[in-house]
Design a protein around this motif. Structure first.
Motif, mmCIF file in Angstrom:
data_model
loop_
_atom_site.group_PDB
_atom_site.id
_atom_site.type_symbol
_atom_site.label_atom_id
_atom_site.label_comp_id
_atom_site.label_asym_id
_atom_site.label_seq_id
_atom_site.Cartn_x
_atom_site.Cartn_y
_atom_site.Cartn_z
ATOM 1 N N GLY A 174 -11.167 -63.122 -40.810
ATOM 2 C CA GLY A 174 -12.266 -63.972 -41.256
ATOM 3 C C GLY A 174 -12.940 -64.725 -40.120
ATOM 4 O O GLY A 174 -12.918 -64.308 -38.949
ATOM 5 N N LYS A 175 -13.499 -65.876 -40.471
ATOM 6 C CA LYS A 175 -14.293 -66.697 -39.554
ATOM 7 C C LYS A 175 -13.526 -67.064 -38.287
ATOM 8 O O LYS A 175 -14.072 -67.018 -37.185
ATOM 9 N N GLU A 176 -12.256 -67.415 -38.429
ATOM 10 C CA GLU A 176 -11.469 -67.827 -37.260
ATOM 11 C C GLU A 176 -11.242 -66.673 -36.286
ATOM 12 O O GLU A 176 -11.185 -66.882 -35.074
ATOM 13 N N SER A 177 -11.138 -65.459 -36.792
ATOM 14 C CA SER A 177 -10.995 -64.297 -35.913
ATOM 15 C C SER A 177 -12.259 -64.085 -35.093
ATOM 16 O O SER A 177 -12.189 -63.760 -33.909
ATOM 17 N N TYR A 178 -13.407 -64.274 -35.714
ATOM 18 C CA TYR A 178 -14.669 -64.158 -34.983
ATOM 19 C C TYR A 178 -14.773 -65.234 -33.900
ATOM 20 O O TYR A 178 -15.254 -64.975 -32.793
ATOM 21 N N ARG A 179 -14.311 -66.435 -34.223
ATOM 22 C CA ARG A 179 -14.313 -67.504 -33.219
ATOM 23 C C ARG A 179 -13.394 -67.156 -32.054
ATOM 24 O O ARG A 179 -13.706 -67.440 -30.892
ATOM 25 N N PHE A 180 -12.263 -66.524 -32.349
ATOM 26 C CA PHE A 180 -11.338 -66.113 -31.294
ATOM 27 C C PHE A 180 -11.976 -65.056 -30.395
ATOM 28 O O PHE A 180 -11.839 -65.102 -29.171
ATOM 29 N N VAL A 181 -12.685 -64.111 -30.983
ATOM 30 C CA VAL A 181 -13.361 -63.074 -30.189
ATOM 31 C C VAL A 181 -14.428 -63.709 -29.302
ATOM 32 O O VAL A 181 -14.591 -63.329 -28.134
ATOM 33 N N ASP A 182 -15.148 -64.684 -29.820
ATOM 34 C CA ASP A 182 -16.126 -65.407 -29.003
ATOM 35 C C ASP A 182 -15.443 -66.100 -27.829
ATOM 36 O O ASP A 182 -15.943 -66.099 -26.698
ATOM 37 N N PHE A 183 -14.270 -66.706 -28.087
ATOM 38 C CA PHE A 183 -13.494 -67.339 -27.016
ATOM 39 C C PHE A 183 -13.086 -66.309 -25.964
ATOM 40 O O PHE A 183 -13.166 -66.577 -24.761
ATOM 41 N N LEU A 184 -12.636 -65.130 -26.406
ATOM 42 C CA LEU A 184 -12.249 -64.087 -25.452
ATOM 43 C C LEU A 184 -13.410 -63.743 -24.524
ATOM 44 O O LEU A 184 -13.238 -63.623 -23.310
#
Length: 70
Positions: A27-37
Motif C-alpha cells: 500500500g501507501k507505505e510501500s510507495y513511500r519506501f520506494v521513494d526513500f530508496l
C-alpha cells in the motif's frame, strides 16, 4: 559498454513495512519506501519469497511453487 556495474539496495520483507493492519502491505507505505530508496541512491528492493512456509517455517521452502497459491 560498462562491465561489472554494481548497484546497491536493501533487503526488507513486506511484513516489516508499517501499516494499519499490523503487518506490511503493498500500500501507501510501500510507495513511500520506494521513494526513500530512490532519494537515498538505492536501486534495488529485495523481498523475501511470498507464500506459506514449509518445513522449519522457512520462507524458502514453500508448499507451492506459485507463491501465495498453495
Amino acid at each position: 559498454m560498462k562491465k561489472n556495474v554494481r548497484k546497491q539496495g536493501i533487503l526488507l520483507p513486506i511484513s516489516s513495512i508499517p501499516s494499519a493492519y499490523g503487518i506490511g502491505t503493498f500500500g501507501k507505505e510501500s510507495y513511500r519506501f520506494v521513494d526513500f530508496l530512490e532519494k537515498s541512491g538505492n536501486h534495488l528492493w529485495q523481498i523475501l519469497p511470498l507464500g506459506s512456509t514449509g518445513y522449519g517455517d522457512s520462507p524458502y521452502q514453500s508448499f507451492s511453487t506459485f507463491a501465495g497459491n498453495p
